[in-house]
Design a protein around this motif. Structure first.
Motif, short mmCIF file in Angstrom:
data_model
loop_
_atom_site.label_atom_id
_atom_site.label_comp_id
_atom_site.label_asym_id
_atom_site.label_seq_id
_atom_site.Cartn_x
_atom_site.Cartn_y
_atom_site.Cartn_z
N ILE A 498 -6.23 -44.16 61.48
CA ILE A 498 -6.16 -42.89 60.76
C ILE A 498 -4.88 -42.75 59.97
O ILE A 498 -4.87 -42.19 58.86
CB ILE A 498 -6.34 -41.72 61.76
CG1 ILE A 498 -6.47 -40.40 61.02
CG2 ILE A 498 -5.17 -41.69 62.76
CD1 ILE A 498 -7.72 -40.28 60.20
N THR A 499 -3.78 -43.29 60.49
CA THR A 499 -2.51 -43.19 59.76
C THR A 499 -2.56 -43.99 58.47
O THR A 499 -2.14 -43.51 57.40
CB THR A 499 -1.36 -43.71 60.64
OG1 THR A 499 -1.69 -45.04 61.11
CG2 THR A 499 -1.15 -42.80 61.84
N SER A 500 -3.11 -45.20 58.55
CA SER A 500 -3.23 -46.02 57.35
C SER A 500 -4.21 -45.40 56.35
O SER A 500 -3.97 -45.39 55.14
CB SER A 500 -3.71 -47.43 57.73
OG SER A 500 -3.92 -48.22 56.58
N LYS A 501 -5.29 -44.83 56.88
CA LYS A 501 -6.30 -44.22 56.01
C LYS A 501 -5.72 -43.02 55.27
O LYS A 501 -5.94 -42.84 54.07
CB LYS A 501 -7.50 -43.79 56.85
CG LYS A 501 -8.70 -43.35 56.04
CD LYS A 501 -9.91 -43.12 56.94
CE LYS A 501 -11.14 -42.78 56.11
NZ LYS A 501 -12.33 -42.59 56.96
N CYS A 502 -4.95 -42.18 55.98
CA CYS A 502 -4.33 -41.00 55.35
C CYS A 502 -3.32 -41.42 54.30
O CYS A 502 -3.25 -40.83 53.21
CB CYS A 502 -3.67 -40.13 56.40
SG CYS A 502 -4.84 -39.28 57.49
N ALA A 503 -2.52 -42.43 54.61
CA ALA A 503 -1.52 -42.89 53.65
C ALA A 503 -2.18 -43.43 52.39
O ALA A 503 -1.75 -43.12 51.26
CB ALA A 503 -0.64 -43.96 54.29
N ARG A 504 -3.24 -44.21 52.56
CA ARG A 504 -3.94 -44.76 51.40
C ARG A 504 -4.61 -43.66 50.58
O ARG A 504 -4.60 -43.69 49.35
CB ARG A 504 -4.97 -45.79 51.86
CG ARG A 504 -4.36 -47.05 52.47
CD ARG A 504 -5.43 -47.94 53.10
NE ARG A 504 -4.85 -49.09 53.77
CZ ARG A 504 -4.57 -50.25 53.17
NH1 ARG A 504 -4.82 -50.38 51.88
NH2 ARG A 504 -4.04 -51.23 53.85
N THR A 505 -5.20 -42.68 51.28
CA THR A 505 -5.85 -41.58 50.57
C THR A 505 -4.84 -40.75 49.79
O THR A 505 -5.10 -40.35 48.64
CB THR A 505 -6.61 -40.69 51.57
OG1 THR A 505 -7.55 -41.49 52.30
CG2 THR A 505 -7.35 -39.59 50.86
N CYS A 506 -3.69 -40.47 50.38
CA CYS A 506 -2.66 -39.70 49.70
C CYS A 506 -2.14 -40.44 48.46
O CYS A 506 -1.95 -39.84 47.39
CB CYS A 506 -1.50 -39.40 50.64
SG CYS A 506 -1.93 -38.23 51.95
N LEU A 507 -1.92 -41.74 48.61
CA LEU A 507 -1.46 -42.53 47.47
C LEU A 507 -2.52 -42.55 46.36
O LEU A 507 -2.20 -42.43 45.17
CB LEU A 507 -1.14 -43.96 47.91
CG LEU A 507 -0.64 -44.92 46.82
CD1 LEU A 507 0.62 -44.37 46.15
CD2 LEU A 507 -0.38 -46.30 47.40
N SER A 508 -3.77 -42.66 46.77
CA SER A 508 -4.86 -42.65 45.79
C SER A 508 -4.93 -41.31 45.07
O SER A 508 -5.05 -41.26 43.83
CB SER A 508 -6.19 -42.95 46.50
OG SER A 508 -7.27 -42.81 45.60
N GLY A 509 -4.87 -40.21 45.83
CA GLY A 509 -4.92 -38.90 45.21
C GLY A 509 -3.75 -38.65 44.28
O GLY A 509 -3.90 -38.07 43.19
#
Length: 972
Positions: A498-509
């Motif tokens: 979940i930490t990696s997923k949130c970081a990737r999603t934030c960078l994408s957004g």
């Protein structure tokens, strides 16, 4: 057969062992010993030596050796000379024979396979082709290829290699792949592919009124229905005799075969068992690192002629003749043949595009009628007559439209633009805006019905996205090293923390927001250009030679020049940003590591559409809702960023609607023309250049895989861009259609061409795409629904705030001085008065800018607003009429939105998503599947018991007391 161990590596391939084959010969032939390894015996030239040639050569050598050994003149002085002469003669014979065999094998091979989709034996079908060339890093890549191809053979695929000496360029190797029945049956079971088990016995009772009228638009029956209609069920390898298998070679169509092979290729590894690098997996990775240059299934023939091989279906030829030719533009599309050849995903796209084009016909007719109404009421346009009149418009002096460089001007100079505005800004505009709100709903609801019918006809009823979600993306399996227990399957599966997923999603957004901010910055730059250049155009065009031209002179105004040039610059910026963002969107989507292909496509779809929405529509939103709304008034003008050199733009006295129309036409038409040129011309030029060397060779030396190799790759995002193009167009004809009723007509003409261009390029310019399943248009359907709802709001605001419809109606019903229901005096009423002496010095025109007719006797100028005149106790503040008009505009928006939304929801409620006959057919098919499977199991058990019960001579009874309705109750 046993499944490869190493679940944590995400490996789902099935390894075939020799004991797993069926008792009967695969495909009806005995496999050649060398064909499974893919490396047939090669001569010096690389051409294959047939077994009889090899035997004949060995026999000649043995005979020569025997004759030499048994010679009686071994002690003769001439023995050595004779021996050397005989050896030399034999060597010459062998060399000539080798050259002859090389030529013969080449001719035989090319004669057999020049337009064939089979191996050299003429029996095994080529399901996929891999190509590669040798380069500097050849050893590492060759090792990868050897490991990869060895692993492909382990899972049961058969390979055959074409040496580079046999290719036209002399450097490309081709690896042909065949999937035997055992592999196809195994993976058809894994993928739950539906196959026929009974001919459909439900009569088609649909009767179309006046069906004879559609005869000119129909295609031959064998093209529209290339195969009979069957009841289908998911394939089960253990129950293979339950299905209608007449010929195992042709039971699975080529599209299904290449789909299965690609599934294997995308998951097969190229690492040794002792290697810990589990990331080395899949054909996509091998293509990216250059190990292979291409991977594609074959077309079944040339598009302009049928295949000479009777076993080739030549469906590509039929598609070209009856679908891809532009002269077929009025014909229906052979959707079933498209689905059979390219798969359901591409078939659904063309079904949607065709249906969208059909529905555009009704919108285009109504829009054209509204335009004709504006043209016919041209002479009844009272306000345009007043503008053009010398007594009214000729005596009204207007305030300058910019500071310093803009002079005072007379109202009648906008005569032509006011007449043009009436063509689009009339009573019919309101009707058309309401009609389009209802049309959008009808289009979406009827498409759902059409889609439901296709789902049934194409065996997609039980195909749910959850089935595809079980098929994880190979990239997800390799990049996600963490494992967790799946609560449903109770198996360990890869997952992204979940930490990696949130970081990737934030960078994408953040990346998406950055690019949207870049678009907005560019739009602000274009607005600044408009503000800065308008003054220059006004100064230059005052004495321009074009002003004296009789035909075009009156139309070339500073407003038009500014609008057209700004629109063109905006279009160029749109295209450049579009090309740049496409790569960024793919990169950030890959970075997020979506779990499934469906999730990947949905994420990319939302990113691309959000960007394109801002990119294409922002300029239209500016003209429609911002230009001329925050201007101020003389003496207190509003400036962009407070900078006095950039005064906010004003609308013409005729309104901003005509400028919105200009903006819409340039961006929409430019995009469509550029898109069609790019789609058709670029692939054609690239193919023409790539195949320039091969065009000089006879067709007999140009094999099927080489022809397809020279074509362009369609790519896994090829269909995505087609959808995106059409959805952007859908937004143009719905969001801003109130400003341009002819937009649906332009879209209709474009789509008629688009269908055939897409068909032509897919059939002639691209390699055959890998077949894929899809039961709907996916996330695009939700986007269309969102655009449909937004279009009601935007059109209501365009009619209320951009058009002059509401101010005119308020004047006619409430402020007409004579009380008559006409527009006499509207122009004078809609313009406010300002005292010239009160204009600040920094805003006054330069002395040399004023026209010759301007003198000191002119003390006031007019501007477009509803404010009290100078000398009034509330001078320059808004009049009561302004607030009445504003209230009327808001009331109109509320009423129009509620009326259209109520009608939309009522229509959506009245029209069921699934037709009643389709619902009945689905229930009938499910009933038959359960019944036939039950009877099949009962009969199978009877046979087993009768064979095992040698002691009992009575017939075994299965479920002796079970009633029929109890047996079949589960399926109902």
């Amino acid at each position: 057969m046993h499944r490869i161990t190493g679940r944590e590596g995400g490996d789902s391939l099935i390894e075939m062992s020799p004991t797993d084959s069926f008792n009967d010969d695969i495909n009806g032939y005995h496999q050649h010993p060398s064909s499974s390894s893919g490396s047939l015996q090669q001569g010096q030239s690389g051409s294959p030596l047939t077994p009889d040639v090899h035997v004949e050569t060995c026999e000649s050598l043995n005979t020569s050796q025997a004759s030499l050994a048994s010679s009686d003149h071994s002690d003769s002085p001439h023995f050595e000379t004779d021996t050397l002469e005989r050896i030399s003669a034999l060597t010459g014979i062998w060399r000539k024979r080798a050259l002859f065999l090389k030529f013969r094998s080449r001719v035989d091979k090319q004669t057999q396979s020049k337009d064939s989709v089979f191996f050299r034996d003429g029996v095994r079908r080529i399901d996929f082709v891999l190509s590669y060339v040798e380069d500097k890093d050849g050893e590492r890549k060759q090792e990868r290829r050897n490991l990869y191809e060895a692993n492909l053979e382990k899972v049961g695929l058969e390979l055959e290699t074409e040496d580079k000496s046999e290719s036209e360029d002399g450097k490309t190797y081709f690896v042909k792949i065949h999937a035997p029945w055992e592999v196809l049956a195994t993976y058809a079971d894994v993928l739950k592919i539906k196959v026929p088990f009974k001919v459909n016995d439900i009569p088609d009772n649909r009767e179309i009124p006046m069906n004879w009228l559609s005869t000119p638009f129909r295609l031959p029956e064998h093209i529209m229905q290339p195969e009979p209609d069957f009841f289908t069920a998911p394939f089960n390898k253990s129950k293979s005799d339950f299905f209608l298998i007449d010929d195992k070679d042709t039971f699975f169509p080529p599209s299904t075969r290449n789909r299965i092979v690609y599934y294997i290729l995308s998951r097969c590894s190229y690492f040794r068992d002792e290697c810990a690098d589990k990331d080395k997996k899949g054909i996509k990775r091998l293509l990216n690192n250059g190990t292979y240059t291409a991977a594609f299934p074959l077309h079944d023939s040339r598009y302009w002629t049928r295949s000479r091989d009777a076993n080739c279906e030549s469906e590509r030829y039929n598609l070209y003749n009856h679908w891809a030719k532009f002269l077929c533009f009025f014909k229906e599309q052979p959707l079933n043949l498209i689905r059979k050849y390219y798969g359901e995903k591409i078939g659904i796209y063309f079904a949607w595009l065709g249906f969208y084009t059909e529905m555009l016909l009704f919108a285009a007719i109504v829009g054209t009628i509204c335009f004709i109404y504006g043209f016919l009421t041209y002479d009844d346009n009272q306000w345009s007559k007043e503008i053009c009149s010398e007594n009214v418009g000729g005596n009204i002096v207007m305030c300058p439209l910019c500071d310093k460089k803009c002079s005072y001007w007379k109202l009648n100079t906008t005569c032509n633009s006011s007449w043009q505005s009436h063509l689009f800004d009339n009573v019919a505009t309101v009707f058309f805006a309401i009609f389009m709100g209802i049309w959008v709903t009808l289009f979406l609801e009827f498409w759902k019905r059409r889609q439901a019918r296709l789902e049934y006809e194409w065996d997609l009823v039980d195909f749910e996205e959850e089935q595809q979600q079980l098929q994880l993306r190979p990239e997800y399996e390799t990049k996600c090293t963490s494992r967790k227990m799946n609560r449903i399957t109770q198996e360990m599966e890869p997952y992204l923390p979940i930490t990696s997923k949130c970081a990737r999603t934030c960078l994408s957004g953040a990346t998406v927001l950055l690019w949207i901010s870049l678009i907005i910055a560019c739009i602000i730059g274009v607005i600044a250009y408009r503000l800065a250049v308008y003054a220059a155009f006004a100064s230059i065009m005052k004495d321009s030679p074009t002003a004296h031209l009789e035909v075009v002179g009156p139309y070339i105004t500073p407003q038009l020049a500014t609008s057209v040039t700004a629109s063109c610059i905006n279009f160029v910026i749109i295209m450049i940003l579009n090309l740049m963002y496409e790569r960024v969107a793919v990169w950030i989507t890959d970075m997020e590591i979506p779990k499934t292909h469906l999730e990947y496509e949905n994420k990319l779809t939302m990113k691309m559409f959000l960007f394109q929405f801002v990119n294409y529509y922002s300029s239209c939103f500016y003209v429609a809702f911002f230009k001329g709304k925050f201007v101020g008034y003389p003496g207190k003008y509003a400036y962009m960023f407070g900078w006095h050199k950039l005064r906010n733009e004003e609308c013409d006295p005729g309104g901003c609607l005509i400028e919105l129309t200009t903006q819409l036409v340039i961006v929409m038409t430019g995009k469509q023309v550029w898109g069609n040129i790019q789609e058709a011309l670029v692939p054609w030029l690239m193919n023409w250049w790539g195949s320039r060397k091969s065009r000089g060779h006879p067709e007999s030396l140009y094999s099927r895989w080489e022809q397809d190799h020279d074509l362009q790759g369609f790519g896994h995002l090829g269909l995505f861009y087609e959808y995106l193009e059409m959805v952007i167009q859908f937004g143009f004809i719905t969001l801003f259609v109130a400003s341009f009723p002819l937009a649906p007509l332009l879209a209709l003409i474009n789509n008629i061409i688009e269908v055939r261009v897409d068909a032509w390029k897919l059939t002639t310019q691209f390699r055959r795409p890998v077949a894929a399943k899809a039961h709907s248009i996916g996330a695009w359907e939700e986007i269309l629904n969102g655009v449909a709802v937004l279009s009601v709001v935007t059109n209501a605001f365009i009619v209320a705030f951009t058009s002059d419809m509401i101010p005119r109606l308020v004047y006619m019903y409430a402020y007409q001085p004579e009380g008559a229901m006409n527009m006499k005096g509207y122009i004078n009423n809609s313009l406010s008065v300002f005292n010239i002496s009160e204009i600040p010095v920094e805003s006054r025109p330069d002395d040399d800018e004023n026209p010759v007719w301007f003198n000191s006797s002119i003390t006031t100028c007019r501007y477009r607003d509803y404010r009290y005149p100078p000398g009034h106790e509330k001078q320059y503040s808004h009049t009561m009429q302004f607030w009445h008009i504003l209230a009327a505009k808001l009331a109109f928006i509320i009423i129009m939105e509620h009326v259209v939304f109520i009608v939309k929801f009522f229509v959506a409620w009245m029209i069921p998503d699934v037709p009643s006959d389709v619902r009945a057919r689905v229930k009938r098919e499910r009933y038959l599947v359960q019944e036939y499977l039950h009877n099949y199991e009962v009969e199978k058990l009877k046979i087993q018991l009768s064979q095992n019960s040698n002691e009992c001579t009575c017939t075994p009874m299965i479920y002796p007391s079970l009633a029929k309705h109890e047996v079949l109750s589960e399926c109902l």
